[in-house]
Enzyme design. Structure first.
Site, PDB file in Angstrom:
ATOM      1  N   ASP A  20       0.825  -1.212   0.000  1.00  0.00           N
ATOM      2  CA  ASP A  20       0.000   0.000   0.000  1.00  0.00           C
ATOM      3  C   ASP A  20       0.862   1.266   0.000  1.00  0.00           C
ATOM      4  O   ASP A  20       1.947   1.280   0.590  1.00  0.00           O
ATOM      5  CB  ASP A  20      -0.904  -0.015   1.241  1.00  0.00           C
ATOM      6  CG  ASP A  20      -1.985   1.041   1.165  1.00  0.00           C
ATOM      7  OD1 ASP A  20      -2.267   1.532   0.058  1.00  0.00           O
ATOM      8  OD2 ASP A  20      -2.550   1.386   2.218  1.00  0.00           O
ATOM      9  N   ASN A  68     -10.646  -3.088  -6.259  1.00  0.00           N
ATOM     10  CA  ASN A  68      -9.819  -2.154  -7.045  1.00  0.00           C
ATOM     11  C   ASN A  68     -10.368  -1.852  -8.445  1.00  0.00           C
ATOM     12  O   ASN A  68      -9.922  -0.903  -9.093  1.00  0.00           O
ATOM     13  CB  ASN A  68      -8.376  -2.679  -7.176  1.00  0.00           C
ATOM     14  CG  ASN A  68      -7.570  -2.554  -5.899  1.00  0.00           C
ATOM     15  OD1 ASN A  68      -6.658  -3.324  -5.639  1.00  0.00           O
ATOM     16  ND2 ASN A  68      -7.899  -1.558  -5.065  1.00  0.00           N
TER      17      ASN A  68
HETATM   18  C1  FPP Z   1      -2.238   0.025  -3.215  1.00  0.00           C
HETATM   19  O1  FPP Z   1      -1.679   1.321  -3.166  1.00  0.00           O
HETATM   20  C2  FPP Z   1      -1.596  -0.737  -4.288  1.00  0.00           C
HETATM   21  C3  FPP Z   1      -2.248  -1.364  -5.293  1.00  0.00           C
HETATM   22  C4  FPP Z   1      -3.709  -1.361  -5.442  1.00  0.00           C
HETATM   23  C5  FPP Z   1      -1.493  -2.067  -6.360  1.00  0.00           C
HETATM   24  C6  FPP Z   1      -0.324  -2.900  -5.897  1.00  0.00           C
HETATM   25  C7  FPP Z   1       0.419  -3.310  -7.082  1.00  0.00           C
HETATM   26  C8  FPP Z   1       1.736  -3.212  -7.250  1.00  0.00           C
HETATM   27  C9  FPP Z   1       2.683  -2.801  -6.191  1.00  0.00           C
HETATM   28  C10 FPP Z   1       2.281  -3.542  -8.596  1.00  0.00           C
HETATM   29  C11 FPP Z   1       3.266  -4.659  -8.595  1.00  0.00           C
HETATM   30  C12 FPP Z   1       2.743  -5.995  -8.495  1.00  0.00           C
HETATM   31  C13 FPP Z   1       3.123  -7.015  -9.293  1.00  0.00           C
HETATM   32  C14 FPP Z   1       2.647  -8.375  -8.964  1.00  0.00           C
HETATM   33  C15 FPP Z   1       3.979  -6.833 -10.465  1.00  0.00           C
HETATM   34  P1  FPP Z   1      -2.612   2.560  -3.473  1.00  0.00           P
HETATM   35  O2  FPP Z   1      -2.634   2.793  -4.942  1.00  0.00           O
HETATM   36  O3  FPP Z   1      -3.961   2.343  -2.864  1.00  0.00           O
HETATM   37  O4  FPP Z   1      -1.848   3.713  -2.730  1.00  0.00           O
HETATM   38  P2  FPP Z   1      -2.497   4.959  -1.969  1.00  0.00           P
HETATM   39  O5  FPP Z   1      -3.280   4.384  -0.808  1.00  0.00           O
HETATM   40  O6  FPP Z   1      -1.312   5.748  -1.530  1.00  0.00           O
HETATM   41  O7  FPP Z   1      -3.356   5.682  -2.955  1.00  0.00           O
END
Ligand code: FPP
Length: 239
Positions: A20, A68
């Site tokens: 996250d 998501n």
């Molecule tokens: C949450 O952070 C993250 C995600 C929904 C995506 C996680 C995916 C990756 C790290 C990509 C790599 C994975 C692979 C398997 C190649 P957020 O976007 O909710 O962050 P925020 O809370 O700061 O907005």
């Protein structure tokens, strides 16, 4: 004692990681959210290498939740592209004896992504080392409802009695069938919630919440979380 020996002694079986903070990482740098995910993918690959090096038996990364899909299409597309390029890389690189498994509902994922997932799982299927699990279109509640449906189907077909449906049997109907018990959940980014991640499996897990944003997460942070875990007194409902 080396970090590897410390982890061996700890006897940890399975770590879940909620990746996250990608969006906030990008926002701080006036970059689009997709840039945060690209950096998050780099942190993911480096964390995977650390887990192999440290001898962790099983790790599950939360990459995309059933919730998501509500993000802007542009962001969802960028994430799907990242998953595909990661799997392309995996099909080419030394597998480091990793076993790979994708957890989640595949029916709603683009066919291109599913094909690559199957290819990667098949290619790594003879490996015997660490389990790398990637939760993709995963939701803990969906997983439990799905398992309940499977149990009902088995009952209807006469393959199981109500007496036989116990916790072990039910666990075997989840996406995590056959994987070790989850001991630790790590969530960076300062948020302190599970967000529908491994809700059945983490009933007795310890939680470590950290302030670092996922794209900045390093091997030192992983070791810090493991050291914090080693200080917890796990009683599993006993005294
Ligand atoms: C949450 O952070 C993250 C995600 C929904 C995506 C996680 C995916 C990756 C790290 C990509 C790599 C994975 C692979 C398997 C190649 P957020 O976007 O909710 O962050 P925020 O809370 O700061 O907005």
């Amino acid at each position: 004692m080396s970090d590897r020996d410390f982890i061996k002694e700890l006897g940890i079986r399975h770590i879940g990681i909620i990746m996250d903070g990608n969006g906030r990482w990008a926002k701080k740098r006036f970059l689009p959210r997709a840039a945060g995910h690209s950096q998050g993918a780099k942190a993911f690959k480096s964390c995977l290498d650390s887990c192999v090096r440290l001898g962790i038996p099983c790790v599950t990364f939360y990459a995309f939740s059933t919730e998501n899909w509500s993000r802007p299409k542009e962001e969802v597309d960028a994430l799907m592209k990242l998953f595909c390029s990661f799997m392309d890389e995996m099909l080419k690189l030394d597998s480091k004896n990793i076993r790979i498994r994708f957890l989640g509902d595949r029916s709603k994922l683009p066919q291109k992504v599913v094909d690559k997932m199957i290819q990667a799982e098949n290619m790594y299927s003879d490996n015997t080392g660490m389990w790398c699990c990637i939760a993709l279109n995963y939701g803990g509640r969906e997983e439990i409802v799905n398992a309940a449906k499977k149990a009902a189907e088995l009952y209807r077909e006469g393959k199981i009695t109500l007496e036989e449906l116990n916790e072990d049997k039910f666990s075997s109907l989840l996406y995590t069938e056959g994987l070790p018990e989850v001991d630790l959940i790590i969530r960076p980014s300062g948020e302190q919630r599970l967000s529908n991640f491994l809700i059945w499996q983490s009933s007795y897990a310890e939680y470590v919440f950290m302030d670092v944003l996922w794209p900045d997460f390093t091997e030192n942070d992983l070791i810090k979380a493991l050291r914090e875990y080693s200080e917890r007194n796990r009683r599993f409902g006993g005294v």
